[in-house]
Design an enzyme around this catalytic site. Sequence first.
Site, PDB file in Angstrom:
ATOM      1  N   ASN A   9      35.518  60.479  34.598  1.00  0.00           N
ATOM      2  CA  ASN A   9      36.305  59.643  35.507  1.00  0.00           C
ATOM      3  C   ASN A   9      37.752  60.111  35.387  1.00  0.00           C
ATOM      4  OD1 ASN A   9      37.641  57.662  36.904  1.00  0.00           O
ATOM      5  ND2 ASN A   9      37.206  56.016  35.442  1.00  0.00           N
ATOM      6  N   LYS A  11      40.237  59.317  37.195  1.00  0.00           N
ATOM      7  CA  LYS A  11      41.218  58.307  37.618  1.00  0.00           C
ATOM      8  C   LYS A  11      42.233  58.964  38.565  1.00  0.00           C
ATOM      9  CE  LYS A  11      40.106  55.915  33.408  1.00  0.00           C
ATOM     10  NZ  LYS A  11      40.480  55.025  32.325  1.00  0.00           N
ATOM     11  N   HIS A  95      35.057  49.433  38.200  1.00  0.00           N
ATOM     12  CA  HIS A  95      35.765  49.848  36.980  1.00  0.00           C
ATOM     13  C   HIS A  95      36.791  48.774  36.602  1.00  0.00           C
ATOM     14  CE1 HIS A  95      38.431  52.011  34.298  1.00  0.00           C
ATOM     15  NE2 HIS A  95      37.401  52.809  34.061  1.00  0.00           N
ATOM     16  N   GLU A  97      39.749  48.930  35.756  1.00  0.00           N
ATOM     17  CA  GLU A  97      41.075  49.118  36.373  1.00  0.00           C
ATOM     18  C   GLU A  97      41.070  48.643  37.820  1.00  0.00           C
ATOM     19  OE1 GLU A  97      41.453  53.222  35.221  1.00  0.00           O
ATOM     20  OE2 GLU A  97      41.617  52.570  33.142  1.00  0.00           O
ATOM     21  N   GLU A 167      31.768  49.237  29.333  1.00  0.00           N
ATOM     22  CA  GLU A 167      33.090  49.702  28.932  1.00  0.00           C
ATOM     23  C   GLU A 167      33.910  48.517  28.417  1.00  0.00           C
ATOM     24  OE1 GLU A 167      34.202  53.636  30.945  1.00  0.00           O
ATOM     25  OE2 GLU A 167      34.767  52.043  32.318  1.00  0.00           O
ATOM     26  N   GLY A 173      41.185  53.886  27.018  1.00  0.00           N
ATOM     27  CA  GLY A 173      42.491  54.525  26.909  1.00  0.00           C
ATOM     28  C   GLY A 173      43.292  54.105  25.687  1.00  0.00           C
ATOM     29  N   SER A 213      37.348  55.475  25.304  1.00  0.00           N
ATOM     30  CA  SER A 213      37.834  56.406  24.273  1.00  0.00           C
ATOM     31  C   SER A 213      36.736  57.300  23.693  1.00  0.00           C
ATOM     32  CB  SER A 213      38.570  55.653  23.165  1.00  0.00           C
ATOM     33  OG  SER A 213      39.713  55.006  23.698  1.00  0.00           O
TER      34      SER A 213
END
Length: 249
Positions: A9, A11, A95, A97, A167, A173, A213
């Site tokens: 991904n 992003k 996701h 985000e 996730e 991250g 991560s």
Amino acid sequence: MRKKLIAANWKMHKTPEQAQSFVSALLPHLWEHTRDEIVLCPPFLAIPAVIEATKDSPIGVGGQDMFWEKEGAYTGAISAPMLRAVGCSHVIIGHSERRQYFGETDDTVNRKLRAALAAGLKPIVCVGEVLAEREAGVTEDVLRRQCSIAFREISGGEAIPMVVAYEPVWAIGTGKTATPELAAEAHRTIRAVAAEAFGEGVATQLRILYGGSVKPDNATLLMSQQEIDGALVGGASLDAKSFAAIVKW
Ligand code: PGA
């Protein structure tokens, strides 16, 4: 046996040129690699370049998001048939985000999921708890809610191409990863909800990825868990060598 899926991904990273260089650097590492399925999810504008660069390889390409309508007055949106038309096989949906910055809800995730499946895309549906939820001990409730709403009005037969990515938001991250035990526990919850929604047969086949991560130095530990059917990789997927090392865990 569920074949593992390792998805990148990217992003909001990489222009078409940078994406093309990435694929040129990645392919020599992966010619012989058939053990796992590999998918790259670039930003929309780089999708055609990645499709072109991967065309003689087994690597699949996916979008990072989509809208549930096929076409119409929806400024800024991309539909599932549009992703299919340029050659995408997969799409990431829900996701964290997208949920955090773009107002996605469990309900919009369900609408997108149904539209992706109807268009013949293989959706990678993301679920996961935030830190406060983990600390409050409500992770299982959160996963149950996210999955049961996401899976609404989808039959067992329709659900077959679907993949779920667990996730934990506190691991994305941040350099923190869930332990294999925490991930396995979450994966069991997700599989149980899938069994209620789609039946045991489909739930047993469902691939549940871990994301948050994943790096070359923890990929082997995570990927060797029976409950973990692959990875959704953010930061460490931006560099071809590091992504190749994860794929070859
Ligand atoms: P990360 O991102 O690997 O950078 O933690 C994972 C993801 O957001 O899918």
